[in-house]
Motif scaffolding. Sequence first.
Motif, PDB file in Angstrom:
ATOM      1  N   LYS A   3       0.834  -1.210   0.000  1.00  0.00           N
ATOM      2  CA  LYS A   3       0.000   0.000   0.000  1.00  0.00           C
ATOM      3  C   LYS A   3       0.865   1.256   0.000  1.00  0.00           C
ATOM      4  CE  LYS A   3      -3.765   2.508   0.494  1.00  0.00           C
ATOM      5  NZ  LYS A   3      -4.723   2.647  -0.611  1.00  0.00           N
ATOM      6  N   VAL A   4       1.907   1.262   0.834  1.00  0.00           N
ATOM      7  CA  VAL A   4       2.843   2.403   0.865  1.00  0.00           C
ATOM      8  C   VAL A   4       4.266   1.859   0.845  1.00  0.00           C
ATOM      9  CG1 VAL A   4       3.605   4.475   2.073  1.00  0.00           C
ATOM     10  CG2 VAL A   4       1.204   3.781   2.212  1.00  0.00           C
ATOM     11  N   VAL A   5       5.090   2.445  -0.012  1.00  0.00           N
ATOM     12  CA  VAL A   5       6.516   2.122  -0.092  1.00  0.00           C
ATOM     13  C   VAL A   5       7.303   3.380   0.232  1.00  0.00           C
ATOM     14  CG1 VAL A   5       8.413   1.384  -1.580  1.00  0.00           C
ATOM     15  CG2 VAL A   5       6.149   0.341  -1.838  1.00  0.00           C
ATOM     16  N   PHE A   6       8.249   3.251   1.149  1.00  0.00           N
ATOM     17  CA  PHE A   6       9.183   4.339   1.438  1.00  0.00           C
ATOM     18  C   PHE A   6      10.537   3.942   0.855  1.00  0.00           C
ATOM     19  CE2 PHE A   6       5.908   4.819   4.627  1.00  0.00           C
ATOM     20  CZ  PHE A   6       5.724   6.192   4.686  1.00  0.00           C
ATOM     21  N   TRP A   7      11.022   4.782  -0.060  1.00  0.00           N
ATOM     22  CA  TRP A   7      12.311   4.556  -0.721  1.00  0.00           C
ATOM     23  C   TRP A   7      13.274   5.620  -0.213  1.00  0.00           C
ATOM     24  CZ3 TRP A   7      13.546   6.886  -6.076  1.00  0.00           C
ATOM     25  CH2 TRP A   7      14.829   6.498  -6.487  1.00  0.00           C
ATOM     26  N   PHE A   8      14.383   5.188   0.378  1.00  0.00           N
ATOM     27  CA  PHE A   8      15.283   6.168   0.982  1.00  0.00           C
ATOM     28  C   PHE A   8      16.702   5.617   0.968  1.00  0.00           C
ATOM     29  CE2 PHE A   8      14.451   3.167   4.199  1.00  0.00           C
ATOM     30  CZ  PHE A   8      15.145   3.408   5.377  1.00  0.00           C
ATOM     31  N   GLN A  35      16.174  22.702  -9.904  1.00  0.00           N
ATOM     32  CA  GLN A  35      15.951  22.317 -11.299  1.00  0.00           C
ATOM     33  C   GLN A  35      17.123  21.540 -11.897  1.00  0.00           C
ATOM     34  OE1 GLN A  35      13.022  22.601 -12.920  1.00  0.00           O
ATOM     35  NE2 GLN A  35      12.326  23.297 -10.902  1.00  0.00           N
ATOM     36  N   LYS A  36      18.290  21.613 -11.249  1.00  0.00           N
ATOM     37  CA  LYS A  36      19.452  20.869 -11.734  1.00  0.00           C
ATOM     38  C   LYS A  36      19.763  19.653 -10.870  1.00  0.00           C
ATOM     39  CE  LYS A  36      20.289  23.422 -15.297  1.00  0.00           C
ATOM     40  NZ  LYS A  36      20.138  22.865 -16.675  1.00  0.00           N
ATOM     41  N   ASP A  37      18.896  19.383  -9.907  1.00  0.00           N
ATOM     42  CA  ASP A  37      19.038  18.151  -9.137  1.00  0.00           C
ATOM     43  C   ASP A  37      18.663  16.979 -10.042  1.00  0.00           C
ATOM     44  OD1 ASP A  37      19.009  16.438  -6.606  1.00  0.00           O
ATOM     45  OD2 ASP A  37      16.945  16.210  -7.317  1.00  0.00           O
ATOM     46  N   GLN A  38      19.555  16.001 -10.139  1.00  0.00           N
ATOM     47  CA  GLN A  38      19.355  14.925 -11.119  1.00  0.00           C
ATOM     48  C   GLN A  38      18.068  14.138 -10.873  1.00  0.00           C
ATOM     49  OE1 GLN A  38      23.049  12.736 -10.743  1.00  0.00           O
ATOM     50  NE2 GLN A  38      23.960  13.775 -12.509  1.00  0.00           N
ATOM     51  N   LEU A  39      17.744  13.858  -9.618  1.00  0.00           N
ATOM     52  CA  LEU A  39      16.526  13.103  -9.338  1.00  0.00           C
ATOM     53  C   LEU A  39      15.294  13.903  -9.732  1.00  0.00           C
ATOM     54  CD1 LEU A  39      15.074  10.645  -8.249  1.00  0.00           C
ATOM     55  CD2 LEU A  39      15.389  11.529  -5.923  1.00  0.00           C
ATOM     56  N   THR A  40      15.300  15.184  -9.456  1.00  0.00           N
ATOM     57  CA  THR A  40      14.179  16.052  -9.845  1.00  0.00           C
ATOM     58  C   THR A  40      14.022  16.067 -11.360  1.00  0.00           C
ATOM     59  OG1 THR A  40      14.538  17.446  -7.886  1.00  0.00           O
ATOM     60  CG2 THR A  40      13.243  18.391  -9.700  1.00  0.00           C
ATOM     61  N   MET A  41      15.134  16.155 -12.080  1.00  0.00           N
ATOM     62  CA  MET A  41      15.069  16.171 -13.542  1.00  0.00           C
ATOM     63  C   MET A  41      14.573  14.839 -14.092  1.00  0.00           C
ATOM     64  SD  MET A  41      18.376  18.430 -14.792  1.00  0.00           S
ATOM     65  CE  MET A  41      19.621  17.391 -14.021  1.00  0.00           C
ATOM     66  N   GLU A  84       8.139  13.395  -2.900  1.00  0.00           N
ATOM     67  CA  GLU A  84       9.219  13.861  -2.031  1.00  0.00           C
ATOM     68  C   GLU A  84       8.897  15.267  -1.581  1.00  0.00           C
ATOM     69  OE1 GLU A  84      14.111  14.118  -1.831  1.00  0.00           O
ATOM     70  OE2 GLU A  84      13.106  14.282  -3.777  1.00  0.00           O
ATOM     71  N   GLY A  85       9.217  15.565  -0.336  1.00  0.00           N
ATOM     72  CA  GLY A  85       9.039  16.913   0.172  1.00  0.00           C
ATOM     73  C   GLY A  85      10.064  17.865  -0.415  1.00  0.00           C
ATOM     74  N   PRO A  86       9.857  19.175  -0.238  1.00  0.00           N
ATOM     75  CA  PRO A  86      10.804  20.163  -0.772  1.00  0.00           C
ATOM     76  C   PRO A  86      12.164  20.060  -0.098  1.00  0.00           C
ATOM     77  CG  PRO A  86       9.171  21.226   0.644  1.00  0.00           C
ATOM     78  CD  PRO A  86       8.716  19.814   0.458  1.00  0.00           C
ATOM     79  N   ILE A 102      14.606  10.802   1.019  1.00  0.00           N
ATOM     80  CA  ILE A 102      13.494   9.990   1.515  1.00  0.00           C
ATOM     81  C   ILE A 102      12.281  10.292   0.636  1.00  0.00           C
ATOM     82  CG2 ILE A 102      11.968   9.450   3.456  1.00  0.00           C
ATOM     83  CD1 ILE A 102      14.192  10.491   5.328  1.00  0.00           C
ATOM     84  N   LEU A 103      11.782   9.282  -0.058  1.00  0.00           N
ATOM     85  CA  LEU A 103      10.606   9.423  -0.910  1.00  0.00           C
ATOM     86  C   LEU A 103       9.573   8.370  -0.512  1.00  0.00           C
ATOM     87  CD1 LEU A 103      13.367   9.763  -2.889  1.00  0.00           C
ATOM     88  CD2 LEU A 103      11.608  10.522  -4.475  1.00  0.00           C
TER      89      LEU A 103
END
Length: 459
Positions: free
Chosen positions: A182-187, A216-222, A235-237, A277-278
């Motif tokens: 139901k919920v997965v936490f990936w960290f 905007q240049k964070d690889q995971l965000t991109m 993911e939180g800010p 932490i996502l």
Amino acid sequence: MSARRAGSKQACRLQMVTWNVGTAEPPPDVISLLRLDSQPATDLYVIGLQEVSASPVRYISDLIMDDSWSHLFMDTLAPKGYVKVTSIRMQGLLILLFAKQAHLPFIRNVRTTYTRTGIFGYWGNKGGVSIRLSFYGHLLCFLNCHLAAHMNYALQRVDEFEYILETQELDIHDTPNVLDHKVVFWFGDLNFRIADHGMHFLRSSIDGGRFKLLWQKDQLTMLKKKEPLLQEFEEGPLDFKPTYKFDKFSDTYDTSIQKTWFGFNGKKRKPAWTDRILWRVKPKTGDDDRSAVDDDDEYPLKVVQDVYTCNMEYGVSDHKPVTGIFTLELRKRYESPLVNVTAEGVWSADEDAVVSYSVQDTFPSCTYDWIGLYKTNFKSPYDYVAFAWAKDYEVPLNEVVKVTMRRDDLPLLSGQYVLGYFSTNMQSIIGLSPPFQIQESKLAVLEGLVPENINGMGK
């Protein structure tokens, strides 16, 4: 009201920590890291570490006894009423789950597993370790990863994550794979970097607290804009300083001179949000059957992130630890333990003691189920003072069964204790007794462990 269908609502506080400890020994304490004085109190702690010291001799000794980091967390949390439910280690990767004692009977079907991705999948310096559980009937999974390093390996990190998800098998029928939960936490130390920006711009933006300029240049965000799988994770800010790379025991980013293969000086490591932490709430799809949809509506689970930050006071590693605090708003599927456990009569080491228990709802019992005697501040299910095997046959519901603990196994001195029924198939304590007093034994006086008392006066 049945033990299975209770339905009351609860808001549970989950605190997660990820920290690449860089093979260092633990700091003197982790009280600030765990926010033990904060309110409301935490219900569950999930701690993921990377690069725990894993030299061959050290690793073998840690397999026999818990590593120094696990000991520190257990020694810190046990006096506050938290028990280590389970843990799993793969070389330098470690994940630990702690819960308040009151929640233990409602944590069921615990499973752990690991996946190697280092050196063609044969070496465990990189990869993922995971814990899955049912928490009041809600299926949760926590996946701690350490992915490939360096700026140019962003796509490889995604490939490794997908490989971990595809290959991890959790040996349980309803959720055999991570994404079934139901919920997965990936960290973990996901190792994504900040691309393109030069060192001066990075550091001036960080010093000025202008973190948004770097998002905007964070690889995971991109990559989340391109990869459908990553888009399912929230993911939180990133409103805190990048957590890598620091000079040890300081708040100063890397000032070391990197050496290249041929001895020439290389560049300093750029700061980056490597430690993340996502979370993912399982999306509803058109393939879901009607009963599953109705069940989710009747027993909802909502995840709200309250805190997402790093802790700058710890300097044993070149990474700073990251903390995520969540509220799990859920409706309980059950409120009664599967087994009721009671200490019969007066207990002391002068005579055998009697434990009574009764099964309140069906569960997969096993000939290796046992009942442990624990101090009230016990650290884990295996931190028992004595134990007795449960009956090796299927006990009818509500039938009171009695087993004996031998007096030779009981503590000689008085103290507060609890009894816990451990289910081998569920890998968890599914019933806890109320606390009770064990009386001081006559043998304790004879052996000089306590002074003999005559007419109220010590002799």
